[in-house]
Design a protein around this motif. Structure first.
Motif, PDB file in Angstrom:
ATOM      1  N   ARG A 169       0.868  -1.183   0.000  1.00 39.52           N
ATOM      2  CA  ARG A 169       0.000   0.000   0.000  1.00 39.52           C
ATOM      3  C   ARG A 169       0.903   1.230   0.000  1.00 39.52           C
ATOM      4  O   ARG A 169       1.881   1.286   0.745  1.00 39.52           O
ATOM      5  N   ILE A 170       0.578   2.189  -0.824  1.00 39.27           N
ATOM      6  CA  ILE A 170       1.458   3.342  -0.990  1.00 39.27           C
ATOM      7  C   ILE A 170       1.569   4.128   0.313  1.00 39.27           C
ATOM      8  O   ILE A 170       2.610   4.714   0.606  1.00 39.27           O
ATOM      9  N   ASN A 171       0.523   4.108   1.136  1.00 43.74           N
ATOM     10  CA  ASN A 171       0.668   4.846   2.401  1.00 43.74           C
ATOM     11  C   ASN A 171       1.539   4.105   3.411  1.00 43.74           C
ATOM     12  O   ASN A 171       1.768   4.616   4.510  1.00 43.74           O
ATOM     13  N   ASP A 172       2.052   2.938   3.040  1.00 42.67           N
ATOM     14  CA  ASP A 172       3.090   2.300   3.863  1.00 42.67           C
ATOM     15  C   ASP A 172       4.495   2.740   3.436  1.00 42.67           C
ATOM     16  O   ASP A 172       5.476   2.358   4.072  1.00 42.67           O
ATOM     17  N   LEU A 173       4.604   3.503   2.373  1.00 41.79           N
ATOM     18  CA  LEU A 173       5.913   4.060   1.972  1.00 41.79           C
ATOM     19  C   LEU A 173       6.179   5.294   2.823  1.00 41.79           C
ATOM     20  O   LEU A 173       5.711   6.397   2.513  1.00 41.79           O
TER      21      LEU A 173
END
Lengths: 122, 122, 122, 122
Positions: free
Chosen positions: C72-76
């Motif tokens: 998930r991009i919000n885990d970057l």
């Protein structure tokens, strides 16, 4: 500029049977959009592949030079209508390079759209 | 790294006319996203193809070096606005390699999104 | 079998801010799926491009040999979080060929999903 | 006409667990559609890649000459069922060129469909 390809394939056709909501905006459909950015008219032969019988066609379409045209698959009736609610696939051969994209609107449930590029064949 | 292509085509454009829900998040739109991962600004000429008349354009866009930019198609107004609710297609030529993707949000019915890669031309 | 490419680009990123419905299945998200069908672990450097500032990164991911991994991009978040609700783009470079696909689930309005192949760069 | 490719990859598989609405039209599913436009039957070996264990397979499919076939991923049960609600990826090798497309219908929330081309490997 060679604007596209002459051969295109779509594997996941299926015309939704049911629709809900205002017509014609929300009528379910499977469609292809063809851009002919060239300066010559494009004559396109469409072959429809089926699950359990020999392919049907050719269906003949023309897209004029520098124009885009959208075709609903349920308007493909000559030589025979594409049946609703069953899987089909399309093979297209054009006389000049074109770009083909497929879109589906399915309002049988709660309404959804999807779009995908057709596959350009060698 | 050659990050993309200089020529892109989109065949299935159509700006949804109606919207429901909170603005601006749920406003219907057709948009293109352009990534210019190179170290030079990209100047892009867009030609809009129509169903029944000659192409319009060029529309001119700049995407700065190392930036991404999203353009709503109804912001393409010079030399003329792209009409709502009718089919159109796009042809784009950039001065440096870029990546173009198209997205649509249609909340006229019950809300749907679709996304698809534009076609990179030779 | 060379199962994919080493360089991928995604132009149309945007993490939806709002969600409705049961968590976690219906939480809005932007994600990438990476298949590493090779027999070597893949180390991947991700660069995040923004609308109005210099790219951020590299973000470092590992996808083990013969595995698929969804991020998930919000885990970057390292070196910095990708902001919500604004446009971004991704550039990925892997040490072995992989396949990258992007998917989005947006339940801020009435719920929609979209998926699209990332663009494989030369 | 070489109608497709012999190797295809899909990175973003995930069979939706829940469904709402009329069966079977609105049952959630992940599926692949395979067009074999050639004049020979296609034998296809599918390998399923997982997040945290070794790949499973081969699963064996046949698509007859000039036919299209859609396979729901939850019908892949030999040598073992693909688990629901978890990420997976697919690798396919066919004896003749084919075209593969992936579609998903997810009615667990409010109903959505997505479609995307699988990636043709070299």
């Amino acid at each position: 500029m060679k604007a596209g390809r002459r051969r295109w394939l779509i594997a996941c056709g299926n015309i939704p049977v049911e629709s809900t909501g205002r017509e014609p905006e929300l009528t379910s459909h499977d469609a292809i959009s063809i851009l002919n950015a060239s300066d010559e008219d494009a004559d396109i032969e469409v072959t429809v592949h089926h699950v359990d019988r020999e392919p049907a066609g050719p269906y003949r379409l023309r897209v004029r030079a520098r124009r885009v045209r959208r075709i609903r698959i349920n308007d493909l009736i000559d030589p025979q209508a594409v049946p609703l609610g069953v899987d089909y696939a399309l093979r297209m051969e054009a006389t000049v390079p074109v770009v083909v994209q497929a879109t589906r609107q399915d309002t049988s449930g709660r309404g959804a759209i999807m779009g995908g590029m057709a596959f350009p064949s060698e």
